[in-house]
Design an enzyme around this catalytic site. Structure first.
Site, PDB file in Angstrom:
ATOM      1  N   HIS A 197      39.504  30.669  36.939  1.00 25.26           N
ATOM      2  CA  HIS A 197      38.376  30.654  37.868  1.00 25.26           C
ATOM      3  C   HIS A 197      37.725  32.025  38.028  1.00 25.26           C
ATOM      4  O   HIS A 197      36.577  32.125  38.452  1.00 25.26           O
ATOM      5  CB  HIS A 197      38.806  30.092  39.231  1.00 25.26           C
ATOM      6  N   GLU A 235      44.862  41.709  47.667  1.00 28.73           N
ATOM      7  CA  GLU A 235      44.901  40.685  48.700  1.00 28.73           C
ATOM      8  C   GLU A 235      45.561  41.267  49.946  1.00 28.73           C
ATOM      9  O   GLU A 235      46.581  41.950  49.838  1.00 28.73           O
ATOM     10  CB  GLU A 235      45.677  39.459  48.231  1.00 28.73           C
ATOM     11  N   HIS A 259      44.061  36.268  34.763  1.00 29.13           N
ATOM     12  CA  HIS A 259      42.786  36.644  35.359  1.00 29.13           C
ATOM     13  C   HIS A 259      42.290  38.024  34.919  1.00 29.13           C
ATOM     14  O   HIS A 259      41.175  38.175  34.419  1.00 29.13           O
ATOM     15  CB  HIS A 259      42.897  36.648  36.888  1.00 29.13           C
TER      16      HIS A 259
END
Length: 513
Positions: A197, A235, A259
Protein backbone atom coordinates in the site's frame (compact mmCIF):
# COMPACT_ATOMS: atom_id res chain seq x y z
CA UNK A 1 -5.22 -10.00 -21.22
CA UNK A 2 -3.02 -7.03 -22.17
CA UNK A 3 -1.94 -4.61 -19.48
CA UNK A 4 -3.42 -1.10 -19.36
CA UNK A 5 -1.01 1.67 -20.35
CA UNK A 6 -1.07 4.64 -17.96
CA UNK A 7 1.22 6.57 -20.35
CA UNK A 8 -1.57 6.59 -22.92
CA UNK A 9 -4.18 7.34 -20.25
CA UNK A 10 -2.52 9.21 -17.43
CA UNK A 11 -5.73 9.83 -15.48
CA UNK A 12 -5.97 6.48 -13.74
CA UNK A 13 -9.21 7.44 -12.03
CA UNK A 14 -10.86 8.31 -15.36
CA UNK A 15 -10.51 4.82 -16.80
CA UNK A 16 -13.54 2.59 -16.64
CA UNK A 17 -13.66 -0.71 -14.78
CA UNK A 18 -15.23 -3.57 -16.74
CA UNK A 19 -18.12 -5.58 -15.23
CA UNK A 20 -16.62 -7.76 -12.51
CA UNK A 21 -16.88 -9.27 -9.03
CA UNK A 22 -14.49 -9.35 -6.10
CA UNK A 23 -14.02 -12.24 -3.67
CA UNK A 24 -12.46 -11.40 -0.29
CA UNK A 25 -11.03 -14.26 1.75
CA UNK A 26 -10.92 -13.13 5.37
CA UNK A 27 -13.89 -10.78 4.91
CA UNK A 28 -14.59 -10.67 8.64
CA UNK A 29 -11.08 -9.51 9.44
CA UNK A 30 -9.53 -6.21 10.44
CA UNK A 31 -8.08 -5.31 7.02
CA UNK A 32 -11.43 -5.74 5.29
CA UNK A 33 -13.24 -3.57 7.82
CA UNK A 34 -10.60 -0.83 8.09
CA UNK A 35 -9.37 -0.57 4.52
CA UNK A 36 -10.99 -2.70 1.82
CA UNK A 37 -14.70 -1.98 2.27
CA UNK A 38 -14.19 1.74 2.98
CA UNK A 39 -12.07 1.97 -0.20
CA UNK A 40 -14.70 0.15 -2.26
CA UNK A 41 -17.46 2.35 -0.86
CA UNK A 42 -15.47 5.48 -1.75
CA UNK A 43 -14.92 4.16 -5.28
CA UNK A 44 -18.68 3.64 -5.53
CA UNK A 45 -19.21 7.18 -4.24
CA UNK A 46 -16.87 8.49 -6.95
CA UNK A 47 -18.70 6.37 -9.55
CA UNK A 48 -15.62 4.36 -10.43
CA UNK A 49 -17.22 0.91 -10.06
CA UNK A 50 -19.28 -0.72 -12.82
CA UNK A 51 -23.00 -1.36 -12.59
CA UNK A 52 -23.68 -4.65 -10.86
CA UNK A 53 -20.31 -4.70 -9.08
CA UNK A 54 -20.38 -7.54 -6.57
CA UNK A 55 -18.38 -8.39 -3.46
CA UNK A 56 -18.44 -11.95 -2.18
CA UNK A 57 -16.98 -12.21 1.31
CA UNK A 58 -15.77 -15.37 2.97
CA UNK A 59 -14.77 -16.27 6.53
CA UNK A 60 -15.61 -19.03 9.00
CA UNK A 61 -18.16 -17.08 11.05
CA UNK A 62 -21.71 -18.03 10.04
CA UNK A 63 -23.90 -15.05 9.15
CA UNK A 64 -26.57 -14.22 6.55
CA UNK A 65 -25.98 -11.66 3.80
CA UNK A 66 -27.92 -8.97 5.69
CA UNK A 67 -25.78 -9.36 8.81
CA UNK A 68 -22.63 -9.10 6.69
CA UNK A 69 -23.95 -5.94 5.05
CA UNK A 70 -24.76 -4.39 8.40
CA UNK A 71 -21.30 -5.20 9.75
CA UNK A 72 -19.67 -3.69 6.67
CA UNK A 73 -21.89 -0.60 6.94
CA UNK A 74 -20.62 0.01 10.47
CA UNK A 75 -17.05 -0.49 9.25
CA UNK A 76 -17.47 2.02 6.43
CA UNK A 77 -19.09 4.61 8.68
CA UNK A 78 -16.25 4.26 11.17
CA UNK A 79 -13.29 4.04 8.81
CA UNK A 80 -14.22 5.92 5.64
CA UNK A 81 -11.44 8.24 4.45
CA UNK A 82 -13.73 10.23 2.18
CA UNK A 83 -14.62 13.86 2.76
CA UNK A 84 -18.35 13.44 2.12
CA UNK A 85 -20.99 12.44 4.69
CA UNK A 86 -22.20 8.86 4.61
CA UNK A 87 -24.87 8.49 1.91
CA UNK A 88 -27.67 6.10 2.89
CA UNK A 89 -29.06 5.83 -0.65
CA UNK A 90 -25.64 5.17 -2.10
CA UNK A 91 -25.00 2.55 0.58
CA UNK A 92 -28.30 0.82 -0.15
CA UNK A 93 -27.34 0.45 -3.80
CA UNK A 94 -23.75 -0.57 -3.00
CA UNK A 95 -24.84 -3.05 -0.30
CA UNK A 96 -27.18 -4.82 -2.73
CA UNK A 97 -24.00 -6.22 -4.27
CA UNK A 98 -22.54 -7.51 -0.99
CA UNK A 99 -22.89 -11.23 -0.34
CA UNK A 100 -21.36 -13.65 2.12
CA UNK A 101 -20.25 -17.28 2.06
CA UNK A 102 -19.45 -18.87 5.42
CA UNK A 103 -16.93 -21.65 5.25
CA UNK A 104 -13.59 -22.93 6.49
CA UNK A 105 -10.83 -22.32 3.96
CA UNK A 106 -9.39 -25.75 4.79
CA UNK A 107 -12.49 -27.46 3.35
CA UNK A 108 -13.06 -28.10 -0.36
CA UNK A 109 -16.79 -27.44 0.04
CA UNK A 110 -16.09 -23.77 0.73
CA UNK A 111 -14.44 -23.23 -2.65
CA UNK A 112 -17.12 -25.20 -4.46
CA UNK A 113 -19.77 -22.98 -2.88
CA UNK A 114 -17.85 -19.86 -3.92
CA UNK A 115 -17.66 -21.18 -7.47
CA UNK A 116 -21.41 -21.75 -7.51
CA UNK A 117 -22.09 -18.27 -6.14
CA UNK A 118 -19.79 -16.72 -8.76
CA UNK A 119 -21.68 -18.55 -11.50
CA UNK A 120 -24.88 -17.11 -10.08
CA UNK A 121 -23.36 -13.61 -9.94
CA UNK A 122 -22.30 -13.93 -13.57
CA UNK A 123 -25.88 -14.80 -14.58
CA UNK A 124 -27.81 -12.37 -12.41
CA UNK A 125 -25.45 -9.40 -12.03
CA UNK A 126 -23.71 -9.67 -15.39
CA UNK A 127 -20.11 -9.72 -14.15
CA UNK A 128 -18.82 -11.18 -17.40
CA UNK A 129 -17.04 -13.86 -15.43
CA UNK A 130 -14.34 -11.36 -14.38
CA UNK A 131 -13.21 -11.92 -10.79
CA UNK A 132 -10.62 -10.30 -8.52
CA UNK A 133 -9.68 -12.59 -5.61
CA UNK A 134 -8.25 -10.86 -2.55
CA UNK A 135 -6.28 -12.71 0.13
CA UNK A 136 -7.00 -10.86 3.39
CA UNK A 137 -6.22 -13.88 5.57
CA UNK A 138 -3.29 -14.73 7.81
CA UNK A 139 -0.11 -14.97 5.66
CA UNK A 140 0.32 -18.63 6.63
CA UNK A 141 -2.97 -19.34 4.84
CA UNK A 142 -2.02 -17.85 1.46
CA UNK A 143 -0.66 -21.10 0.06
CA UNK A 144 -3.50 -23.36 1.28
CA UNK A 145 -6.16 -20.90 0.04
CA UNK A 146 -4.65 -20.73 -3.43
CA UNK A 147 -4.36 -24.51 -3.56
CA UNK A 148 -8.02 -24.80 -2.54
CA UNK A 149 -8.95 -22.34 -5.28
CA UNK A 150 -6.99 -24.35 -7.81
CA UNK A 151 -8.69 -27.63 -6.92
CA UNK A 152 -12.09 -25.98 -7.35
CA UNK A 153 -11.06 -24.38 -10.65
CA UNK A 154 -11.70 -20.84 -9.43
CA UNK A 155 -8.79 -19.56 -11.51
CA UNK A 156 -10.70 -20.45 -14.69
CA UNK A 157 -13.79 -18.75 -16.03
CA UNK A 158 -15.35 -16.86 -18.90
CA UNK A 159 -13.46 -13.67 -18.04
CA UNK A 160 -10.20 -12.67 -16.39
CA UNK A 161 -9.23 -14.00 -12.96
CA UNK A 162 -6.70 -12.07 -10.86
CA UNK A 163 -5.25 -12.60 -7.39
CA UNK A 164 -4.24 -9.87 -4.92
CA UNK A 165 -1.82 -11.04 -2.22
CA UNK A 166 -1.23 -8.93 0.89
CA UNK A 167 2.19 -8.59 2.49
CA UNK A 168 4.23 -10.13 3.95
CA UNK A 169 5.12 -12.31 0.99
CA UNK A 170 7.07 -14.95 2.88
CA UNK A 171 9.18 -14.44 6.00
CA UNK A 172 12.54 -14.90 4.27
CA UNK A 173 13.93 -15.56 0.78
CA UNK A 174 13.31 -19.30 0.79
CA UNK A 175 9.73 -19.08 2.07
CA UNK A 176 8.98 -16.34 -0.49
CA UNK A 177 10.19 -18.64 -3.27
CA UNK A 178 8.14 -21.55 -1.98
CA UNK A 179 5.02 -19.41 -1.71
CA UNK A 180 5.54 -18.11 -5.22
CA UNK A 181 5.90 -21.63 -6.60
CA UNK A 182 2.66 -22.61 -4.86
CA UNK A 183 0.72 -19.65 -6.23
CA UNK A 184 2.11 -20.02 -9.73
CA UNK A 185 0.80 -23.57 -9.98
CA UNK A 186 -2.66 -21.93 -10.04
CA UNK A 187 -2.20 -18.36 -11.33
CA UNK A 188 0.24 -17.00 -13.90
CA UNK A 189 2.62 -14.22 -12.88
CA UNK A 190 0.67 -11.70 -14.97
CA UNK A 191 -2.43 -12.40 -12.88
CA UNK A 192 -0.71 -12.12 -9.46
CA UNK A 193 -0.87 -8.70 -7.81
CA UNK A 194 1.37 -8.45 -4.73
CA UNK A 195 0.07 -5.39 -2.95
CA UNK A 196 2.22 -2.85 -1.12
CA UNK A 197 0.00 0.00 0.00
CA UNK A 198 2.98 2.36 0.30
CA UNK A 199 3.33 2.32 -3.49
CA UNK A 200 -0.28 3.50 -3.76
CA UNK A 201 0.34 6.65 -1.74
CA UNK A 202 0.20 9.82 -3.80
CA UNK A 203 3.62 11.15 -2.79
CA UNK A 204 5.37 7.87 -3.62
CA UNK A 205 3.78 7.99 -7.06
CA UNK A 206 4.66 11.66 -7.31
CA UNK A 207 8.36 10.82 -6.98
CA UNK A 208 8.22 9.59 -10.57
CA UNK A 209 6.18 12.59 -11.75
CA UNK A 210 8.57 14.94 -9.96
CA UNK A 211 11.67 13.36 -11.51
CA UNK A 212 10.52 12.39 -14.98
CA UNK A 213 7.96 15.13 -15.63
CA UNK A 214 10.31 18.04 -14.89
CA UNK A 215 13.69 18.96 -16.30
CA UNK A 216 15.08 20.58 -13.14
CA UNK A 217 15.92 17.74 -10.76
CA UNK A 218 16.60 14.64 -12.84
CA UNK A 219 20.07 15.92 -13.93
CA UNK A 220 20.94 16.23 -10.21
CA UNK A 221 19.55 12.80 -9.25
CA UNK A 222 22.89 10.99 -8.98
CA UNK A 223 26.08 10.50 -6.99
CA UNK A 224 27.66 13.76 -8.23
CA UNK A 225 25.06 15.91 -6.53
CA UNK A 226 23.31 13.75 -3.91
CA UNK A 227 25.13 13.37 -0.60
CA UNK A 228 22.76 10.87 1.05
CA UNK A 229 19.14 9.76 1.09
CA UNK A 230 17.14 9.18 4.28
CA UNK A 231 13.86 7.27 4.32
CA UNK A 232 11.97 7.41 7.61
CA UNK A 233 8.78 5.59 8.61
CA UNK A 234 8.07 6.45 12.23
CA UNK A 235 5.07 5.47 14.32
CA UNK A 236 4.17 7.02 17.64
CA UNK A 237 1.81 4.17 18.57
CA UNK A 238 2.66 0.80 20.07
CA UNK A 239 1.17 -2.54 19.13
CA UNK A 240 -2.58 -1.82 19.46
CA UNK A 241 -3.39 -5.43 20.27
CA UNK A 242 -1.16 -6.92 17.56
CA UNK A 243 1.48 -8.26 19.93
CA UNK A 244 1.25 -11.84 18.69
CA UNK A 245 1.77 -10.86 15.04
CA UNK A 246 4.42 -8.24 15.65
CA UNK A 247 6.49 -10.48 17.90
CA UNK A 248 6.91 -12.84 14.95
CA UNK A 249 7.48 -10.10 12.36
CA UNK A 250 9.55 -7.26 13.80
CA UNK A 251 10.39 -3.93 12.21
CA UNK A 252 12.90 -5.23 9.66
CA UNK A 253 10.46 -7.73 8.16
CA UNK A 254 7.30 -5.71 8.71
CA UNK A 255 8.51 -2.46 7.13
CA UNK A 256 11.97 -2.41 5.59
CA UNK A 257 11.91 -5.60 3.53
CA UNK A 258 8.73 -4.68 1.70
CA UNK A 259 7.49 -1.10 2.08
CA UNK A 260 10.68 0.90 2.48
CA UNK A 261 12.90 -0.98 0.05
CA UNK A 262 10.14 -0.56 -2.53
CA UNK A 263 10.09 3.17 -1.78
CA UNK A 264 13.88 3.20 -2.16
CA UNK A 265 13.58 1.47 -5.53
CA UNK A 266 11.13 4.16 -6.67
CA UNK A 267 13.49 6.94 -5.57
CA UNK A 268 16.58 5.39 -7.15
CA UNK A 269 15.30 3.69 -10.31
CA UNK A 270 16.49 4.60 -13.80
CA UNK A 271 14.03 6.35 -16.16
CA UNK A 272 11.88 3.71 -17.92
CA UNK A 273 11.67 3.73 -21.71
CA UNK A 274 7.89 3.96 -21.43
CA UNK A 275 5.60 4.59 -18.49
CA UNK A 276 3.90 1.24 -18.64
CA UNK A 277 3.68 -1.52 -16.00
CA UNK A 278 6.50 -3.85 -16.95
CA UNK A 279 8.90 -1.09 -18.01
CA UNK A 280 8.47 0.69 -14.68
CA UNK A 281 8.75 -2.53 -12.69
CA UNK A 282 11.81 -3.58 -14.68
CA UNK A 283 13.63 -0.46 -13.49
CA UNK A 284 12.55 -0.86 -9.88
CA UNK A 285 13.69 -4.49 -9.99
CA UNK A 286 17.08 -3.46 -11.44
CA UNK A 287 17.62 -1.03 -8.59
CA UNK A 288 16.80 -3.68 -5.98
CA UNK A 289 19.13 -6.18 -7.64
CA UNK A 290 21.89 -3.55 -7.46
CA UNK A 291 21.65 -3.17 -3.68
CA UNK A 292 24.97 -4.18 -2.14
CA UNK A 293 24.63 -7.43 -0.18
CA UNK A 294 26.29 -6.92 3.19
CA UNK A 295 28.84 -9.24 4.71
CA UNK A 296 28.33 -10.20 8.38
CA UNK A 297 31.02 -7.67 9.31
CA UNK A 298 29.21 -4.94 7.38
CA UNK A 299 25.93 -5.82 9.09
CA UNK A 300 27.50 -5.04 12.46
CA UNK A 301 28.42 -1.55 11.20
CA UNK A 302 25.46 -0.78 8.95
CA UNK A 303 22.39 -2.24 10.65
CA UNK A 304 20.90 -1.43 14.05
CA UNK A 305 18.12 -3.21 15.94
CA UNK A 306 16.18 -1.59 18.73
CA UNK A 307 13.35 -2.32 21.14
CA UNK A 308 11.46 0.31 23.11
CA UNK A 309 11.29 0.29 26.86
CA UNK A 310 8.79 1.88 29.26
CA UNK A 311 8.59 5.66 29.61
CA UNK A 312 6.40 8.47 30.82
CA UNK A 313 5.12 10.48 27.85
CA UNK A 314 3.12 13.61 28.52
CA UNK A 315 2.32 12.48 32.03
CA UNK A 316 1.16 9.04 30.89
CA UNK A 317 3.05 5.83 31.71
CA UNK A 318 3.71 3.90 28.51
CA UNK A 319 4.68 0.21 28.74
CA UNK A 320 7.74 -1.17 27.07
CA UNK A 321 7.42 -3.72 24.27
CA UNK A 322 8.03 -6.61 26.66
CA UNK A 323 5.17 -5.42 28.86
CA UNK A 324 2.68 -5.35 25.95
CA UNK A 325 -0.10 -7.93 25.83
CA UNK A 326 0.87 -11.13 24.02
CA UNK A 327 4.60 -10.39 24.06
CA UNK A 328 7.29 -12.63 25.57
CA UNK A 329 8.83 -10.76 28.55
CA UNK A 330 12.26 -11.78 27.20
CA UNK A 331 11.44 -11.01 23.55
CA UNK A 332 14.30 -10.29 21.16
CA UNK A 333 11.98 -8.79 18.53
CA UNK A 334 13.11 -5.54 16.94
CA UNK A 335 10.58 -2.71 17.22
CA UNK A 336 13.14 -0.38 15.62
CA UNK A 337 15.34 -1.15 12.64
CA UNK A 338 17.77 1.04 10.76
CA UNK A 339 20.13 0.13 7.95
CA UNK A 340 22.60 1.75 5.59
CA UNK A 341 22.23 0.44 2.05
CA UNK A 342 24.51 1.14 -0.88
CA UNK A 343 23.60 0.68 -4.54
CA UNK A 344 26.27 -0.78 -6.78
CA UNK A 345 25.53 1.05 -10.01
CA UNK A 346 26.92 4.10 -11.84
CA UNK A 347 24.19 6.48 -10.70
CA UNK A 348 24.42 5.80 -6.95
CA UNK A 349 27.86 4.29 -6.23
CA UNK A 350 29.04 5.51 -2.82
CA UNK A 351 25.78 7.27 -1.86
CA UNK A 352 24.34 5.88 1.39
CA UNK A 353 20.61 5.21 1.57
CA UNK A 354 19.65 5.34 5.24
CA UNK A 355 16.40 3.61 6.12
CA UNK A 356 14.81 3.60 9.57
CA UNK A 357 11.48 2.57 11.02
CA UNK A 358 10.17 2.06 14.51
CA UNK A 359 7.33 1.88 16.97
CA UNK A 360 6.83 4.35 19.84
CA UNK A 361 8.90 7.10 18.25
CA UNK A 362 8.15 10.79 19.00
CA UNK A 363 5.75 11.31 16.10
CA UNK A 364 3.99 9.61 13.20
CA UNK A 365 5.76 10.58 10.02
CA UNK A 366 6.91 8.97 6.79
CA UNK A 367 9.13 10.90 4.44
CA UNK A 368 12.05 10.80 2.03
CA UNK A 369 14.85 13.34 2.57
CA UNK A 370 17.39 13.81 -0.20
CA UNK A 371 20.43 15.76 0.96
CA UNK A 372 22.39 17.37 -1.86
CA UNK A 373 26.08 18.16 -1.69
CA UNK A 374 27.20 21.52 -0.40
CA UNK A 375 28.41 24.18 -2.82
CA UNK A 376 31.95 23.37 -4.00
CA UNK A 377 33.35 26.62 -2.57
CA UNK A 378 32.23 27.83 0.86
CA UNK A 379 31.92 31.57 0.32
CA UNK A 380 30.02 32.14 3.55
CA UNK A 381 31.45 31.36 6.99
CA UNK A 382 29.74 28.52 8.88
CA UNK A 383 31.60 28.68 12.20
CA UNK A 384 33.54 31.00 14.44
CA UNK A 385 32.82 34.61 15.24
CA UNK A 386 30.58 36.34 12.74
CA UNK A 387 29.32 33.09 11.19
CA UNK A 388 27.20 33.83 8.15
CA UNK A 389 25.54 30.40 8.06
CA UNK A 390 24.06 28.79 11.23
CA UNK A 391 26.14 25.79 12.43
CA UNK A 392 24.74 22.52 11.17
CA UNK A 393 22.37 24.17 8.67
CA UNK A 394 21.47 21.68 5.95
CA UNK A 395 20.72 23.90 3.02
CA UNK A 396 20.21 21.68 0.03
CA UNK A 397 17.47 19.33 1.20
CA UNK A 398 14.53 17.94 -0.74
CA UNK A 399 11.83 16.38 1.44
CA UNK A 400 9.02 14.26 0.01
CA UNK A 401 6.37 13.87 2.69
CA UNK A 402 4.33 10.67 2.45
CA UNK A 403 2.31 10.95 5.67
CA UNK A 404 0.54 12.35 7.59
CA UNK A 405 0.47 15.34 5.18
CA UNK A 406 1.44 14.61 1.61
CA UNK A 407 3.65 17.15 -0.11
CA UNK A 408 7.14 18.25 -1.11
CA UNK A 409 9.53 20.78 0.46
CA UNK A 410 12.74 22.19 -0.94
CA UNK A 411 15.06 23.69 1.65
CA UNK A 412 17.80 26.11 0.65
CA UNK A 413 19.80 29.00 2.11
CA UNK A 414 18.60 32.57 1.73
CA UNK A 415 19.92 35.90 2.95
CA UNK A 416 18.34 37.11 6.16
CA UNK A 417 16.94 40.65 5.86
CA UNK A 418 19.25 43.29 7.26
CA UNK A 419 22.89 44.23 7.12
CA UNK A 420 25.56 41.74 6.23
CA UNK A 421 25.43 38.47 4.35
CA UNK A 422 23.83 36.26 6.98
CA UNK A 423 22.08 33.19 5.62
CA UNK A 424 19.44 30.91 7.07
CA UNK A 425 17.51 27.89 5.76
CA UNK A 426 14.11 28.55 4.18
CA UNK A 427 11.63 26.24 2.46
CA UNK A 428 9.45 26.20 -0.61
CA UNK A 429 6.49 23.96 0.16
CA UNK A 430 3.96 22.10 -1.93
CA UNK A 431 0.95 20.55 -0.21
CA UNK A 432 -1.52 18.32 -2.04
CA UNK A 433 -4.60 19.57 -0.25
CA UNK A 434 -3.73 23.25 -0.60
CA UNK A 435 -2.58 23.07 -4.21
CA UNK A 436 -5.33 20.93 -5.67
CA UNK A 437 -8.19 21.57 -3.25
CA UNK A 438 -9.29 17.97 -3.60
CA UNK A 439 -9.05 14.83 -1.54
CA UNK A 440 -6.24 12.46 -2.48
CA UNK A 441 -7.53 8.93 -2.99
CA UNK A 442 -6.40 6.48 -0.33
CA UNK A 443 -3.71 3.98 -1.26
CA UNK A 444 -6.22 1.12 -1.23
CA UNK A 445 -8.62 3.00 -3.50
CA UNK A 446 -5.82 3.48 -6.03
CA UNK A 447 -4.51 -0.08 -5.82
CA UNK A 448 -7.87 -1.85 -5.88
CA UNK A 449 -8.92 0.20 -8.88
CA UNK A 450 -5.65 -0.62 -10.65
CA UNK A 451 -6.15 -4.34 -10.04
CA UNK A 452 -9.71 -4.18 -11.39
CA UNK A 453 -8.45 -2.40 -14.49
CA UNK A 454 -5.44 -4.67 -14.92
CA UNK A 455 -2.70 -2.09 -14.32
CA UNK A 456 0.15 -3.67 -12.33
CA UNK A 457 2.47 -0.63 -12.31
CA UNK A 458 2.21 -0.13 -8.54
CA UNK A 459 2.35 -3.83 -7.65
CA UNK A 460 5.49 -5.82 -6.91
CA UNK A 461 6.74 -8.62 -9.10
CA UNK A 462 8.32 -11.82 -7.83
CA UNK A 463 11.83 -10.78 -8.87
CA UNK A 464 11.39 -7.57 -6.85
CA UNK A 465 10.23 -9.54 -3.82
CA UNK A 466 13.23 -11.87 -4.02
CA UNK A 467 15.69 -9.00 -4.50
CA UNK A 468 14.42 -7.21 -1.39
CA UNK A 469 14.64 -10.41 0.67
CA UNK A 470 18.23 -10.87 -0.55
CA UNK A 471 19.07 -7.35 0.61
CA UNK A 472 17.89 -7.97 4.18
CA UNK A 473 18.93 -11.66 4.41
CA UNK A 474 22.42 -10.95 5.88
CA UNK A 475 20.83 -8.69 8.51
CA UNK A 476 18.33 -11.41 9.40
CA UNK A 477 21.08 -13.99 9.74
CA UNK A 478 23.26 -11.86 12.02
CA UNK A 479 20.36 -10.70 14.18
CA UNK A 480 18.96 -14.22 14.56
CA UNK A 481 22.22 -15.32 16.20
CA UNK A 482 22.64 -12.19 18.34
CA UNK A 483 21.35 -11.73 21.86
CA UNK A 484 20.49 -8.04 22.14
CA UNK A 485 20.58 -6.02 25.32
CA UNK A 486 16.97 -4.88 24.97
CA UNK A 487 15.31 -2.50 25.60
CA UNK A 488 17.78 0.03 24.21
CA UNK A 489 15.58 3.09 23.64
CA UNK A 490 12.81 4.65 25.66
CA UNK A 491 9.34 5.00 24.20
CA UNK A 492 8.91 8.49 22.79
CA UNK A 493 12.53 8.88 21.63
CA UNK A 494 14.12 8.57 18.19
CA UNK A 495 15.63 5.13 18.72
CA UNK A 496 18.85 3.66 20.08
CA UNK A 497 22.10 5.58 20.28
CA UNK A 498 23.71 3.01 17.99
CA UNK A 499 21.56 4.30 15.15
CA UNK A 500 23.08 7.78 15.46
CA UNK A 501 26.53 6.22 15.66
CA UNK A 502 25.88 4.30 12.44
CA UNK A 503 25.39 7.56 10.51
CA UNK A 504 28.24 9.28 12.35
CA UNK A 505 30.65 6.68 10.96
CA UNK A 506 29.79 8.02 7.51
CA UNK A 507 29.98 11.64 8.63
CA UNK A 508 26.21 12.14 8.66
CA UNK A 509 23.37 12.52 11.15
CA UNK A 510 19.68 11.74 11.11
CA UNK A 511 17.40 14.55 10.09
CA UNK A 512 14.72 15.29 12.69
CA UNK A 513 11.37 15.29 10.82
Amino acid sequence: MSQANPFQDALRFERSVPPCAMVIFGANGDLTRRKLLPALYQLAHDRRLPAGFTVLGNSRTPMPDDAFREKMKEAVQKNSEGDSPFDEELWKDFASGLFYVAGDISEAATYNTIRERLDEVERTRHSGGNVLFYLSTQPSQYGPVVQGMGKAGLQNGNGWRRLVVEKPFGHDLESARVLNQTIQTVFSENDIYRIDHYLGKETVQNVQAFRFGNGIFEPLWNRRYVNNVQITAAESIGLEGRGGYYQEAGALRDMIQNHLLQVMSTVGMEPPALFEPNAVRDERAKLLRSVHIMTPEEVLKNAVAGQYGPANIGGTDVPGFRQEEGVDPNSQTDTYAAATFFVDNWRWAGVPFYIRTGKRLPKRVTDIAIRFNDAPLALFRRDGEGAQVPPGAQANLLILRIQPEEGISLRFLSKHPGEGMHLRPVSMDFNYGTSFGARSPSAYETLILDALIGDATLYTRQDMVEASWKAVAPIQEVWSSTKFDFPNYAAGTWGPKASDEMLARHGHEWRVP
